[in-house]
Design a protein around this motif. Structure first.
Motif, mmCIF file in Angstrom:
data_model
loop_
_atom_site.group_PDB
_atom_site.id
_atom_site.type_symbol
_atom_site.label_atom_id
_atom_site.label_comp_id
_atom_site.label_asym_id
_atom_site.label_seq_id
_atom_site.Cartn_x
_atom_site.Cartn_y
_atom_site.Cartn_z
ATOM 1 N N VAL A 256 0.839 -1.208 0.000
ATOM 2 C CA VAL A 256 0.000 0.000 0.000
ATOM 3 C C VAL A 256 0.869 1.251 0.000
ATOM 4 C CG1 VAL A 256 -1.658 1.343 1.344
ATOM 5 C CG2 VAL A 256 -1.968 -1.133 1.093
ATOM 6 N N ILE A 257 1.938 1.261 0.809
ATOM 7 C CA ILE A 257 2.817 2.429 0.884
ATOM 8 C C ILE A 257 3.484 2.690 -0.470
ATOM 9 C CG2 ILE A 257 4.960 3.314 1.898
ATOM 10 C CD1 ILE A 257 4.123 1.793 4.491
ATOM 11 N N ILE A 258 3.997 1.641 -1.085
ATOM 12 C CA ILE A 258 4.701 1.802 -2.365
ATOM 13 C C ILE A 258 3.757 2.263 -3.469
ATOM 14 C CG2 ILE A 258 5.902 0.538 -4.204
ATOM 15 C CD1 ILE A 258 7.197 -1.181 -1.994
ATOM 16 N N TRP A 259 2.556 1.696 -3.493
ATOM 17 C CA TRP A 259 1.613 1.966 -4.576
ATOM 18 C C TRP A 259 0.635 3.108 -4.275
ATOM 19 C CZ3 TRP A 259 1.558 0.233 -9.474
ATOM 20 C CH2 TRP A 259 2.361 -0.864 -9.788
ATOM 21 N N TRP A 260 0.753 3.760 -3.136
ATOM 22 C CA TRP A 260 -0.257 4.717 -2.692
ATOM 23 C C TRP A 260 -0.618 5.777 -3.746
ATOM 24 C CZ3 TRP A 260 -4.074 4.838 0.400
ATOM 25 C CH2 TRP A 260 -4.672 6.057 0.745
ATOM 26 N N PRO A 261 0.338 6.394 -4.453
ATOM 27 C CA PRO A 261 -0.049 7.433 -5.422
ATOM 28 C C PRO A 261 -0.938 6.931 -6.555
ATOM 29 C CG PRO A 261 2.298 7.544 -4.923
ATOM 30 C CD PRO A 261 1.800 6.275 -4.340
ATOM 31 N N TRP A 262 -0.950 5.605 -6.783
ATOM 32 C CA TRP A 262 -1.745 5.056 -7.898
ATOM 33 C C TRP A 262 -2.973 4.282 -7.426
ATOM 34 C CZ3 TRP A 262 3.534 4.864 -7.345
ATOM 35 C CH2 TRP A 262 4.258 5.651 -8.235
ATOM 36 N N LEU A 263 -3.107 4.082 -6.132
ATOM 37 C CA LEU A 263 -4.251 3.331 -5.616
ATOM 38 C C LEU A 263 -5.517 4.168 -5.538
ATOM 39 C CD1 LEU A 263 -2.641 1.227 -2.737
ATOM 40 C CD2 LEU A 263 -3.320 0.453 -5.019
ATOM 41 N N LYS A 264 -5.384 5.470 -5.664
ATOM 42 C CA LYS A 264 -6.553 6.342 -5.577
ATOM 43 C C LYS A 264 -7.424 6.254 -6.826
ATOM 44 C CE LYS A 264 -3.608 9.514 -2.994
ATOM 45 N NZ LYS A 264 -2.927 10.820 -3.001
ATOM 46 N N ASP A 265 -6.841 5.756 -7.900
ATOM 47 C CA ASP A 265 -7.551 5.725 -9.186
ATOM 48 C C ASP A 265 -7.219 4.409 -9.886
ATOM 49 O OD1 ASP A 265 -8.763 6.200 -11.594
ATOM 50 O OD2 ASP A 265 -7.290 7.661 -12.292
ATOM 51 N N TRP A 266 -8.260 3.592 -10.164
ATOM 52 C CA TRP A 266 -8.028 2.289 -10.790
ATOM 53 C C TRP A 266 -7.364 2.422 -12.155
ATOM 54 C CZ3 TRP A 266 -7.135 -2.562 -10.377
ATOM 55 C CH2 TRP A 266 -7.255 -3.395 -11.481
ATOM 56 N N LYS A 267 -7.718 3.460 -12.902
ATOM 57 C CA LYS A 267 -7.136 3.649 -14.229
ATOM 58 C C LYS A 267 -5.625 3.885 -14.126
ATOM 59 C CE LYS A 267 -7.616 6.264 -18.529
ATOM 60 N NZ LYS A 267 -8.310 7.383 -19.223
ATOM 61 N N SER A 268 -5.213 4.695 -13.176
ATOM 62 C CA SER A 268 -3.780 4.957 -12.974
ATOM 63 C C SER A 268 -3.046 3.686 -12.578
ATOM 64 C CB SER A 268 -3.579 6.020 -11.893
ATOM 65 O OG SER A 268 -4.133 7.247 -12.285
ATOM 66 N N PHE A 269 -3.675 2.888 -11.701
ATOM 67 C CA PHE A 269 -3.071 1.639 -11.250
ATOM 68 C C PHE A 269 -2.927 0.653 -12.409
ATOM 69 C CE2 PHE A 269 -3.566 -2.629 -9.234
ATOM 70 C CZ PHE A 269 -2.369 -2.625 -8.532
ATOM 71 N N SER A 270 -3.969 0.520 -13.216
ATOM 72 C CA SER A 270 -3.936 -0.420 -14.349
ATOM 73 C C SER A 270 -2.942 0.031 -15.416
ATOM 74 C CB SER A 270 -5.333 -0.574 -14.960
ATOM 75 O OG SER A 270 -5.824 0.665 -15.430
ATOM 76 N N GLN A 271 -2.815 1.350 -15.618
ATOM 77 C CA GLN A 271 -1.833 1.861 -16.577
ATOM 78 C C GLN A 271 -0.412 1.545 -16.128
ATOM 79 O OE1 GLN A 271 -2.982 6.011 -16.722
ATOM 80 N NE2 GLN A 271 -4.004 5.779 -18.700
ATOM 81 N N ALA A 272 -0.184 1.688 -14.833
ATOM 82 C CA ALA A 272 1.142 1.379 -14.292
ATOM 83 C C ALA A 272 1.464 -0.100 -14.457
ATOM 84 C CB ALA A 272 1.210 1.779 -12.822
ATOM 85 N N LEU A 273 0.484 -0.972 -14.161
ATOM 86 C CA LEU A 273 0.695 -2.418 -14.317
ATOM 87 C C LEU A 273 0.974 -2.784 -15.771
ATOM 88 C CD1 LEU A 273 -1.955 -4.108 -11.984
ATOM 89 C CD2 LEU A 273 0.517 -3.972 -11.657
ATOM 90 N N ALA A 274 0.261 -2.156 -16.688
ATOM 91 C CA ALA A 274 0.462 -2.425 -18.114
ATOM 92 C C ALA A 274 1.864 -2.022 -18.563
ATOM 93 C CB ALA A 274 -0.593 -1.687 -18.939
ATOM 94 N N ARG A 275 2.397 -0.960 -17.968
ATOM 95 C CA ARG A 275 3.756 -0.538 -18.289
ATOM 96 C C ARG A 275 4.792 -1.507 -17.703
ATOM 97 N NH1 ARG A 275 5.083 2.248 -22.210
ATOM 98 N NH2 ARG A 275 7.027 2.741 -21.129
ATOM 99 N N ILE A 276 4.529 -2.001 -16.502
ATOM 100 C CA ILE A 276 5.485 -2.857 -15.810
ATOM 101 C C ILE A 276 5.500 -4.270 -16.386
ATOM 102 C CG2 ILE A 276 6.025 -3.898 -13.564
ATOM 103 C CD1 ILE A 276 4.767 -1.321 -12.329
ATOM 104 N N PHE A 277 4.323 -4.750 -16.804
ATOM 105 C CA PHE A 277 4.223 -6.090 -17.404
ATOM 106 C C PHE A 277 3.723 -5.958 -18.843
ATOM 107 C CE2 PHE A 277 3.643 -6.739 -12.811
ATOM 108 C CZ PHE A 277 4.675 -7.638 -12.573
ATOM 109 N N PRO A 278 4.624 -5.608 -19.773
ATOM 110 C CA PRO A 278 4.217 -5.340 -21.166
ATOM 111 C C PRO A 278 4.076 -6.633 -21.974
ATOM 112 C CG PRO A 278 6.552 -4.944 -20.914
ATOM 113 C CD PRO A 278 6.053 -5.382 -19.560
ATOM 114 N N VAL A 279 2.968 -7.326 -21.783
ATOM 115 C CA VAL A 279 2.736 -8.604 -22.462
ATOM 116 C C VAL A 279 2.746 -8.422 -23.980
ATOM 117 C CG1 VAL A 279 1.107 -10.515 -22.730
ATOM 118 C CG2 VAL A 279 1.435 -9.460 -20.489
ATOM 119 N N SER A 280 2.344 -7.255 -24.430
ATOM 120 C CA SER A 280 2.228 -7.014 -25.871
ATOM 121 C C SER A 280 3.581 -6.982 -26.582
ATOM 122 C CB SER A 280 1.502 -5.692 -26.122
ATOM 123 O OG SER A 280 2.197 -4.619 -25.511
ATOM 124 N N ARG A 281 4.675 -6.883 -25.834
ATOM 125 C CA ARG A 281 6.000 -6.792 -26.463
ATOM 126 C C ARG A 281 6.419 -8.099 -27.137
ATOM 127 N NH1 ARG A 281 10.029 -3.459 -22.376
ATOM 128 N NH2 ARG A 281 8.908 -1.466 -22.421
#
Length: 490
Positions: A256-281
């Motif tokens: 929660v502490i690490i992800w706090w800036p992105w947990l307020k908004d699901w879209k921000s959280f999902s965008q971050a995950l998509a960047r970190i795990f780029p399955v499309s590559r």
């Protein structure tokens, strides 16, 4: 009696002083080697418009010091994701902010938004290179020393030798201090998690390992063996349920502490995950000495199967090959089994998992160096062949002079390094054959011109030969895991 005790105390004091002097010399030596390697060219040097990994890391500092965390992983007018958008977890981004703020104190232009893109001044190169060296001094070197003391039989001799050979491991040196990355920080966190496990400090082990995953996602390569060793050790403890609850609470709070800036908004959280795990590559990047790249000239997986199906196959194959080492840790959780399993499961992930890059071989190679006294040919051979698998990358980046220097340094250190068994480093016909083969492959890559029809033929020959070696090594590690499973626990 008093004189005898005084004499023993003086002897111990002299030994401690001598050990400290040797330790300081060892630290100075490994830092000097890093400084020398940092004089090499770096990834993307003088190659616009995107440059390379040095520019990527510098650009992340530029983004993190100039924009709020909510904008780090999403496209904005000030953050063009096509130009080295951040694709590492948040802790790595926070570290970029720390490095950026520190560099900004000395030279603001190096991380100034928009203006600094592609900067290649002497000041920028110096500050960035020093940031990696200082990261190793602060994080990696102390962790390596502590683990070397933990696994060595003779503290005053073996531990220092193991520390030197581990910390000047060529693959890590050339990628972090030549090519330019901060792998030493994430590896250090993995090492501290291992040390904590060996000391039965389960909460700290979880804390360090979660931090490692959130610094670089490739630390997940160690997840299966970490979990099996963790639960095997935990189940023998009194009040183990309470300790497990404490670990769970720490893990959740840290997340929660690490992800706090992105947990307020699901879209921000999902965008971050998509960047970190780029399955499309895709299945792998560049020419990798793993199963899928070796198979690609004969079978085009992406043409036969959907990406989700390939991802499932990769996950199953990786898990199956990791099972012997997971079971070994569960049955016999010892120091050696932990190191063998960390080496082996990260190698399995490299060989069979989805979205693998050639540089990720440094994870199993580096951990294997802690086995240098137990299995000297394993650690030395793995280091040399792992280095060979990245040789095409080093040629592209004009790092081959540093490559040759690191190879000779490793060979020299191994030749003078003490051994527990004089026959452990005995040369055989098979080893000489491997050596001759890889010398030929190096010469082909450096001097031969490939056919126009098959421009990557020599690179594929090299990665395929490395793959055969890695699979043979994995088979040997499986045999070791079976033997260790049948041994008595430490």
């Amino acid at each position: 009696m008093v004189d005898k005790e005084r004499s023993q105390a003086i002897t111990r004091s002299c030994l401690d002083a001598s050990y400290k002097q040797k330790l300081l010399l060892a630290f100075g030596f490994v830092v000097l080697i890093r400084l020398l390697v940092s004089l090499s060219p770096y990834s993307g040097q003088a190659t616009p418009p995107l440059y390379g990994d040095l520019e990527a890391q510098r650009h992340w500092m530029e983004i993190t010091v100039s924009l709020p965390p909510a904008d780090w992983y999403r496209q904005t007018p000030d953050n063009d994701l096509q130009y080295w958008g951040i694709d590492y977890p948040p802790l790595s981004a926070y570290y970029s902010w720390v490095c950026g703020k520190t560099i900004e104190f000395f030279d603001r232009d190096v991380v100034k938004l928009h203006v600094s893109q592609g900067i290649e001044t002497e000041s920028s190169k110096c500050l960035l290179r020093l940031s990696v060296i200082l990261s190793d001094v602060i994080f990696l070197l102390p962790a390596c020393l502590q683990l070397c003391l933990k696994v060595s039989v003779n503290r005053n001799n073996e531990a220092l030798w193991l520390f030197i050979t581990t910390t000047v491991e060529p693959c890590l040196l050339l990628i972090d201090h030549g090519h330019f990355q901060y792998n030493g920080v994430s590896i250090a966190l993995v090492l501290w998690s291992a040390i904590s496990l060996l000391n039965y400090n389960f909460v700290w082990a979880c804390l360090f390992y979660i931090c490692s995953i959130h610094f670089k996602q490739t630390s997940l390569y160690f997840s299966l063996c970490f979990a099996s060793y963790f639960f095997s050790r935990l189940k023998t403890q009194q009040r183990w349920k309470l300790k497990l609850l404490q670990c769970a609470i720490v893990t959740i709070l840290l997340f929660v502490i690490i992800w706090w800036p992105w947990l307020k908004d699901w879209k921000s959280f999902s965008q971050a995950l998509a960047r970190i795990f780029p399955v499309s590559r895709g299945l792998y990047e560049d020419k990798v000495a793993n199963f899928w790249c070796t198979l690609s000239p004969f079978v085009k997986m992406h043409r036969l199967l959907h990406s989700s199906t390939i991802l499932l196959i990769c996950s199953l194959l990786t898990t199956i090959t990791c099972l012997p080492f997971v079971l070994m840790n569960w049955k016999q959780p010892t120091v050696t089994s932990l190191l063998v399993s960390f080496t082996s499961t990260s190698l399995c992930f490299y060989l069979f998992s989805y979205q693998v890059h050639e540089k990720q071989i440094i994870l199993p190679v580096f951990i294997s160096q802690f086995l240098s006294f137990d299995f000297p040919w394993l650690s030395f051979g793995f280091s040399m062949i792992g280095l060979t698998s990245m040789f095409p990358l080093f040629i592209r980046e004009n790092l081959h002079p540093g490559y040759i220097g690191c190879c000779f340094l490793q060979i020299w250190l191994r030749s003078i390094m003490p051994r527990r068994n004089v026959n452990q480093f005995k040369c055989t016909f098979t080893k000489l054959l491997y050596f001759a083969l890889f010398v030929v492959l190096h010469l082909l890559l450096l001097y031969a011109k490939p056919p126009i029809r098959f421009p990557h033929i020599f690179i594929l020959m090299t990665t395929s030969a490395c793959f055969v070696y890695f699979v043979s090594l994995l088979a040997f590690l499986i045999r070791i895991s079976i033997e260790l499973s049948n041994c008595k626990s430490d």
